[in-house]
Write an enzyme that holds these catalytic residues in place. Structure first.
Site, mmCIF file in Angstrom:
data_model
loop_
_atom_site.group_PDB
_atom_site.id
_atom_site.type_symbol
_atom_site.label_atom_id
_atom_site.label_comp_id
_atom_site.label_asym_id
_atom_site.label_seq_id
_atom_site.Cartn_x
_atom_site.Cartn_y
_atom_site.Cartn_z
ATOM 1 N N HIS A 108 -7.259 -5.603 2.102
ATOM 2 C CA HIS A 108 -6.140 -5.045 2.865
ATOM 3 C C HIS A 108 -5.623 -6.150 3.778
ATOM 4 C CE1 HIS A 108 -6.989 -0.612 2.258
ATOM 5 N NE2 HIS A 108 -8.199 -1.081 2.004
ATOM 6 N N HIS A 115 -10.308 -4.977 -3.359
ATOM 7 C CA HIS A 115 -8.989 -5.335 -2.840
ATOM 8 C C HIS A 115 -9.131 -5.741 -1.379
ATOM 9 C CE1 HIS A 115 -9.738 -0.998 -2.514
ATOM 10 N NE2 HIS A 115 -9.106 -1.039 -1.360
ATOM 11 N N ASP A 125 0.850 -1.190 0.000
ATOM 12 C CA ASP A 125 0.000 0.000 0.000
ATOM 13 C C ASP A 125 0.893 1.249 0.000
ATOM 14 O OD1 ASP A 125 -3.229 0.563 0.996
ATOM 15 O OD2 ASP A 125 -1.795 2.225 1.067
ATOM 16 N N GLY A 156 -15.790 3.264 3.635
ATOM 17 C CA GLY A 156 -14.393 3.707 3.627
ATOM 18 C C GLY A 156 -13.632 3.359 2.367
ATOM 19 N N GLN A 157 -14.331 2.870 1.328
ATOM 20 C CA GLN A 157 -13.636 2.506 0.091
ATOM 21 C C GLN A 157 -13.309 3.762 -0.715
ATOM 22 O OE1 GLN A 157 -15.818 -0.202 -2.455
ATOM 23 N NE2 GLN A 157 -14.060 -0.515 -3.825
ATOM 24 N N ASN A 208 -13.115 -2.806 2.419
ATOM 25 C CA ASN A 208 -14.033 -1.677 2.543
ATOM 26 C C ASN A 208 -14.997 -1.687 1.354
ATOM 27 O OD1 ASN A 208 -12.755 -0.668 4.899
ATOM 28 N ND2 ASN A 208 -11.175 0.295 3.646
HETATM 29 P P1 AMP Z 1 -9.738 1.663 0.206
HETATM 30 O O1 AMP Z 1 -9.787 3.011 0.864
HETATM 31 O O2 AMP Z 1 -10.220 0.538 1.039
HETATM 32 O O3 AMP Z 1 -10.393 1.711 -1.163
HETATM 33 O O4 AMP Z 1 -8.206 1.360 -0.009
HETATM 34 C C1 AMP Z 1 -7.467 1.909 -1.070
HETATM 35 C C2 AMP Z 1 -6.027 1.782 -0.704
HETATM 36 O O5 AMP Z 1 -5.257 1.918 -1.877
HETATM 37 C C3 AMP Z 1 -5.539 2.859 0.271
HETATM 38 O O6 AMP Z 1 -5.008 2.233 1.426
HETATM 39 C C4 AMP Z 1 -4.488 3.618 -0.527
HETATM 40 O O7 AMP Z 1 -3.393 4.019 0.284
HETATM 41 C C5 AMP Z 1 -4.079 2.598 -1.570
HETATM 42 N N1 AMP Z 1 -3.585 3.115 -2.825
HETATM 43 C C6 AMP Z 1 -4.179 4.039 -3.609
HETATM 44 N N2 AMP Z 1 -3.448 4.242 -4.727
HETATM 45 C C7 AMP Z 1 -2.372 3.404 -4.640
HETATM 46 C C8 AMP Z 1 -1.254 3.130 -5.462
HETATM 47 N N3 AMP Z 1 -1.082 3.760 -6.625
HETATM 48 N N4 AMP Z 1 -0.349 2.217 -5.058
HETATM 49 C C9 AMP Z 1 -0.508 1.570 -3.879
HETATM 50 N N5 AMP Z 1 -1.555 1.778 -3.052
HETATM 51 C C10 AMP Z 1 -2.466 2.691 -3.418
#
Ligand code: AMP
Ligand code: ZN
Length: 117
Positions: free
Chosen positions: A105, A103, A33, A96-97, A90
């Site tokens: 986490h 994906h 992440d 919280g998405q 999420n």
């Molecule tokens: P969510 O908020 O559950 O949709 O999680 C999205 C996650 O993607 C967050 O923890 C971000 O920090 C991560 N994220 C967004 N863009 C990138 C990226 N380009 N590379 C790695 N992680 C990312």
């Protein structure tokens, strides 16, 4: 425009955007992440574009089983079994998405509280 064309995780899966890839097979990619919330924070991403888990269909059943299996394998390979870890998905803005491509986490390396924030 196709949603996948503009999707950051589709771009990562297609190697059109750089990411720190820690696992890959024909169906999934797992990346570090970019904004880690724990010492270990990995995202397990199906290469198929699915916006939210509510968009999963019966045809995705095998994919979804493997998705969780990949998360478990990555955790095991990282040696996280003993300390334990948290998996989070999420769903939607209210959940919280922030990235509209499903994906898991995978978080570890610190204490996690309950209820979650
Ligand atoms: P969510 O908020 O559950 O949709 O999680 C999205 C996650 O993607 C967050 O923890 C971000 O920090 C991560 N994220 C967004 N863009 C990138 C990226 N380009 N590379 C790695 N992680 C990312
Ligand atoms: Zn996508």
């Amino acid at each position: 425009m196709d949603a996948a064309q503009d999707c950051i995780f589709c771009k990562i899966a297609a190697k059109r955007t750089q990411a720190s890839i820690v696992y890959e097979d024909d169906l999934f990619v797992a990346i570090e992440d970019a904004s880690p919330q724990a010492p270990v924070h990995i995202l397990v991403i199906p290469k198929k574009h699915i916006s939210e888990i509510k968009d999963i269909t019966s045809g995705d059943e095998e994919l979804i089983k493997k998705w969780f299996w990949v998360a478990v394998q990555v955790a095991s390979e990282r040696g996280l079994d003993k300390a334990g870890y948290r998996t989070v998905v999420n769903n939607g803005a209210g959940g919280g998405q922030t990235v509209g491509h499903i994906h898991i986490h995978l978080l570890s390396g610190r204490k996690f509280s309950w209820p979650p924030g």
